[in-house]
Write a protein that holds these residues in place. Structure first.
Motif, PDB file in Angstrom:
ATOM      1  N   ILE A  22       0.856  -1.192   0.000  1.00  0.00           N
ATOM      2  CA  ILE A  22       0.000   0.000   0.000  1.00  0.00           C
ATOM      3  C   ILE A  22       0.898   1.249   0.000  1.00  0.00           C
ATOM      4  O   ILE A  22       1.855   1.319   0.786  1.00  0.00           O
TER       5      ILE A  22
ATOM      6  N   VAL B 298       3.170   2.233  -1.897  1.00  0.00           N
ATOM      7  CA  VAL B 298       4.578   2.126  -2.322  1.00  0.00           C
ATOM      8  C   VAL B 298       4.844   3.026  -3.534  1.00  0.00           C
ATOM      9  O   VAL B 298       5.984   3.392  -3.817  1.00  0.00           O
TER      10      VAL B 298
ATOM     11  N   THR C 103       1.458   6.067  -9.020  1.00  0.00           N
ATOM     12  CA  THR C 103       2.391   7.087  -9.515  1.00  0.00           C
ATOM     13  C   THR C 103       3.268   6.508 -10.611  1.00  0.00           C
ATOM     14  O   THR C 103       3.446   7.101 -11.676  1.00  0.00           O
TER      15      THR C 103
ATOM     16  N   ARG D 174       1.524  10.768   3.663  1.00  0.00           N
ATOM     17  CA  ARG D 174       1.604  11.862   2.698  1.00  0.00           C
ATOM     18  C   ARG D 174       0.344  11.895   1.821  1.00  0.00           C
ATOM     19  O   ARG D 174      -0.180  12.952   1.507  1.00  0.00           O
ATOM     20  N   ARG D 175      -0.147  10.718   1.483  1.00  0.00           N
ATOM     21  CA  ARG D 175      -1.323  10.668   0.608  1.00  0.00           C
ATOM     22  C   ARG D 175      -2.587  11.084   1.367  1.00  0.00           C
ATOM     23  O   ARG D 175      -3.469  11.716   0.815  1.00  0.00           O
TER      24      ARG D 175
ATOM     25  N   GLN E  71      10.099  10.912  -8.808  1.00  0.00           N
ATOM     26  CA  GLN E  71       9.295  12.008  -9.381  1.00  0.00           C
ATOM     27  C   GLN E  71      10.125  13.267  -9.643  1.00  0.00           C
ATOM     28  O   GLN E  71       9.927  13.951 -10.635  1.00  0.00           O
TER      29      GLN E  71
HETATM   30  N1  LIG Z   1       8.892   7.254  -5.942  1.00  0.00           N
HETATM   31  C1  LIG Z   1       8.225   8.095  -5.163  1.00  0.00           C
HETATM   32  N2  LIG Z   1       8.877   9.046  -4.533  1.00  0.00           N
HETATM   33  C2  LIG Z   1       8.251   9.882  -3.707  1.00  0.00           C
HETATM   34  N3  LIG Z   1       6.948   9.870  -3.459  1.00  0.00           N
HETATM   35  C3  LIG Z   1       6.224   8.960  -4.071  1.00  0.00           C
HETATM   36  C4  LIG Z   1       6.813   8.018  -4.958  1.00  0.00           C
HETATM   37  N4  LIG Z   1       5.867   7.220  -5.412  1.00  0.00           N
HETATM   38  C5  LIG Z   1       4.714   7.622  -4.839  1.00  0.00           C
HETATM   39  N5  LIG Z   1       4.932   8.679  -4.038  1.00  0.00           N
HETATM   40  C6  LIG Z   1       3.917   9.348  -3.230  1.00  0.00           C
HETATM   41  O1  LIG Z   1       3.435   8.382  -2.280  1.00  0.00           O
HETATM   42  C7  LIG Z   1       2.035   8.468  -2.126  1.00  0.00           C
HETATM   43  C8  LIG Z   1       1.421   7.126  -2.504  1.00  0.00           C
HETATM   44  O2  LIG Z   1       1.652   6.872  -3.882  1.00  0.00           O
HETATM   45  P1  LIG Z   1       0.638   6.054  -4.777  1.00  0.00           P
HETATM   46  O3  LIG Z   1       1.168   6.078  -6.154  1.00  0.00           O
HETATM   47  O4  LIG Z   1      -0.757   6.550  -4.557  1.00  0.00           O
HETATM   48  O5  LIG Z   1       0.802   4.598  -4.138  1.00  0.00           O
HETATM   49  P2  LIG Z   1       0.008   3.256  -4.404  1.00  0.00           P
HETATM   50  O6  LIG Z   1      -0.717   3.387  -5.703  1.00  0.00           O
HETATM   51  O7  LIG Z   1       1.071   2.204  -4.434  1.00  0.00           O
HETATM   52  O8  LIG Z   1      -0.914   3.061  -3.255  1.00  0.00           O
HETATM   53  C9  LIG Z   1       1.584   9.595  -3.011  1.00  0.00           C
HETATM   54  O9  LIG Z   1       1.469  10.764  -2.209  1.00  0.00           O
HETATM   55  C10 LIG Z   1       2.704   9.767  -4.027  1.00  0.00           C
HETATM   56  O10 LIG Z   1       2.826  11.080  -4.476  1.00  0.00           O
END
Ligand SMILES: Nc1ncnc2c1ncn2[C@@H]1O[C@H](COP(=O)(O)OP(=O)(O)O)[C@@H](O)[C@H]1O
Ligand SMILES: Nc1nc2c(ncn2[C@H]2C[C@H](O)[C@@H](COP(=O)(O)O)O2)c(=O)[nH]1
Length: 395
Positions: free
Chosen positions: A169, A171, A175, A323-324, A375
Motif C-alpha cells: 500500500i 509504495v 504514480t 503523505r497521501r 518524481q
Molecule cells: N517514488 C516516489 N517518490 C516519492 N513519493 C512517491 C513516490 N511514489 C509515490 N509517491 C507518493 O506516495 C504516495 C502514494 O503513492 P501512490 O502512487 O498513490 O501509491 P500506491 O498506488 O502504491 O498506493 C503519493 O502521495 C505519491 O505522491
C-alpha cells in the motif's frame, strides 16, 4: 434461415475438424441449447443487436499462414438455403470469430458485425474457442473494431503482453503506472478501481452508496470476505477487458499494464486476512474455491506474462500513506504494512507462497527499488523506464 443455423453448423464443423481435441462440456451443452432454440438470441449466444451479414455465394480457400496450425472450415447456410464453405487457417486457440474475421478480411463478401457487448460476446468467443484447442490463446470479442495486428499471429490481442504492477500500500504503484502511461503509446495502464470500492452503489440503501473500503478497515472480521469478493471480481472484470484498438494496431511491443491483479488479491490480501483471522476457515475455503474456478475458467484471458514488483520498506510505505492522506487509511498501522510486505516477499522474491496456477509459478518478475524518489529526478525516471522496456521486450 435463422442465424442459429449458421452457428450450429459452423460450430459442428469446427468440432468435427478438430476431432480428438477435448471439447469442454460447457460447450457441448451450449451447442445443444442452440440447436434446441430457434434463434441465437433465445439461446443467449449473442445479443439482439448482434448479427452476421452474409452475401455472395463463393467458395473461399485461404492460404496457410506460417505458425498457424488449425484448419477451420466454416459452413454458412444462407437465407436462400445455399450452403457456402469457407476454409481458413488460424492459431490454435483462436475463436470462431477470429476465423470469421480472417475470412472476411480476404473479401469473402460478408461482414461480421459486432457491437461489442462485452459480457455476452465474450461468452461466444470463450465457448467456441474451446473447440479449436485445448490450449487456447486469448481471444477478444470486439473484433470488428480491431485492425489486424502485424506479424503472423493474427488473432489480435494475443500479441499484447499483460503485466501487473504489484507492491505494498502506498509504495507508489499508481504514480509509477502514470509514469509508464506517459512513457510510451504502446503501453496502456489500468489503475486499481479504489474509487469503486469507496462507493458501492445501492450499498447504503436503494439511493445511497456505501464505502466498502472504509467498512473493511473499520470492521475487518465482518467485511474482509465481502471486500475480497468485490475486489477480486472488479480485478477479474478489468483483466477480461480487451486491449484498446491502439495497442492491437501497434507495430512495437504493446503491453497492457494492470495495477494489481487477481493473483495479488488472493496471494497477498485474502491470504493475509485469513492469516490475521479476519477471514475464517470457511470463508477462505469458499474464496479459494471460486477463485481457482474463475481463474482456470478464464485462464488465457487473465493470465499475465510478467510482474513488476515495486519494493520498498514498510516504513517508507507508511510515510507515503501519511503523505497521501486517504481518509479510510487513517488508522492503518505499520504492523499491517509489515505483514503485507512479507506476503509480497514470500510470493515474488522467496517464491515460498503456494501457488495454484502453473503459469504463475514461472512468471518473470522485475523488481524495482521504489524507495527512490523518482518524481523529482529525471535520470532515475529514465533508468526505470529503460529497465521496464527491456523487461517487456524479453517477455
Ligand atoms: N517514488 C516516489 N517518490 C516519492 N513519493 C512517491 C513516490 N511514489 C509515490 N509517491 C507518493 O506516495 C504516495 C502514494 O503513492 P501512490 O502512487 O498513490 O501509491 P500506491 O498506488 O502504491 O498506493 C503519493 O502521495 C505519491 O505522491
Ligand atoms: N483488504 C484488502 N485491501 C485492499 C485490497 N486491495 C487494495 N486494498 C486496499 C489497500 C489500500 O488501502 C487501498 C488501495 O490500495 P493501494 O495500494 O492502491 O493504495 O485498498 C485487497 O484485495 N484487500
Amino acid at each position: 434461415m435463422p442465424l442459429s443455423n449458421y452457428f450450429t453448423f459452423s460450430g459442428g464443423i469446427l468440432a468435427l475438424c478438430l476431432a480428438g481435441v477435448r471439447v469442454n462440456v460447457h460447450l457441448t451443452t451450449h451447442l445443444i441449447t442452440v440447436i434446441q432454440h430457434s434463434t441465437l438470441v433465445d439461446a443467449g449466444v449473442m445479443g439482439s443487436t448482434d448479427n452476421l451479414v452474409l452475401e455472395p455465394a463463393v467458395e473461399v480457400e485461404l492460404e496457410a499462414v506460417p505458425n498457424q496450425k488449425a484448419t477451420v472450415v466454416v459452413e454458412v447456410v444462407k437465407s436462400n438455403g445455399q450452403i457456402h464453405i469457407y476454409t481458413t487457417h488460424v492459431s490454435k486457440g483462436a475463436s470462431l470469430l477470429t476465423a470469421l474475421e480472417l475470412i472476411r478480411a480476404k473479401n469473402a463478401g460478408f461482414t461480421v458485425v459486432r457491437p461489442g457487448v462485452f459480457g455476452r460476446a465474450t461468452r461466444t468467443t470463450s465457448t467456441l474457442k474451446t473447440m479449436v484447442s485445448a490450449e487456447p490463446k486469448r481471444c477478444y470479442s470486439d473484433l470488428s473494431t480491431c485492425s489486424p495486428s502485424p506479424g503472423p499471429d493474427r488473432d489480435g490481442g494475443a500479441r499484447v503482453k499483460r503485466v501487473s504492477i504489484e507492491g505494498n500500500i502506498a509504495v507508489g504503484k499508481s504514480t509509477f503506472a502514470r509514469l509508464l502511461q506517459s512513457a510510451s503509446p504502446d503501453w496502456e495502464v489500468v489503475l486499481e478501481p479504489v474509487s469503486k470500492w469507496q462507493s458501492i452503489e445501492g450499498g447504503g440503501s436503494e439511493q445511497t452508496a456505501s464505502n466498502l473500503l472504509h467498512m473493511m478497515y473499520q470492521d475487518p472480521r465482518r467485511w474482509s470476505y465481502t471486500f475480497q469478493t468485490h475486489s477480486c471480481m472488479s480485478r477479474m472484470k478489468t483483466q477480461l477487458q480487451p486491449p484498446p484498438a491502439r495497442l492491437l494496431a501497434s507495430h512495437g511491443t504493446p503491453v497492457q499494464v494492470y495495477e494489481r491483479s487477481v493473483y495479488s488479491d488472493r496471494y497477498i490480501f485474502a491470504k493475509n486476512m485469513f492469516e490475521l483471522g479476519c477471514i475464517n476457515h470457511t470463508e477462505w475455503a469458499v474464496y479459494q474455491d471460486w477463485h481457482t474456478f474463475l481463474v482456470e475458467q478464464f485462464d488465457h484471458q487473465v493470465a499475465l506474462e510478467g510482474i513488476i514488483y515495486l519494493r520498498a520498506s514498510p516504513q517508507k510505505c507508511m510515510e507515503r500513506v501519511g503523505r497521501r492522506g486517504r481518509a479510510e487509511e487513517s488508522g492503518l498501522e505499520l504492523d499491517y504494512l509489515e505483514k503485507l510486505h512479507t506476503q509480497h516477499e514470500k510470493w515474488l522474491i522467496e517464491k515460498s507462497t503456494e501457488l495454484h496456477f502453473e503459469k504463475l509459478k514461472h512468471i518473470p518478475v522485475l523488481e524495482l527499488d521504489a524507495s527512490v524518489e523518482f518524481q523529482s529526478d529525471p535520470s532515475v525516471r529514465n533508468e526505470f523506464i529503460a529497465k521496464v522496456k527491456d523487461f517487456f521486450s524479453g517477455l
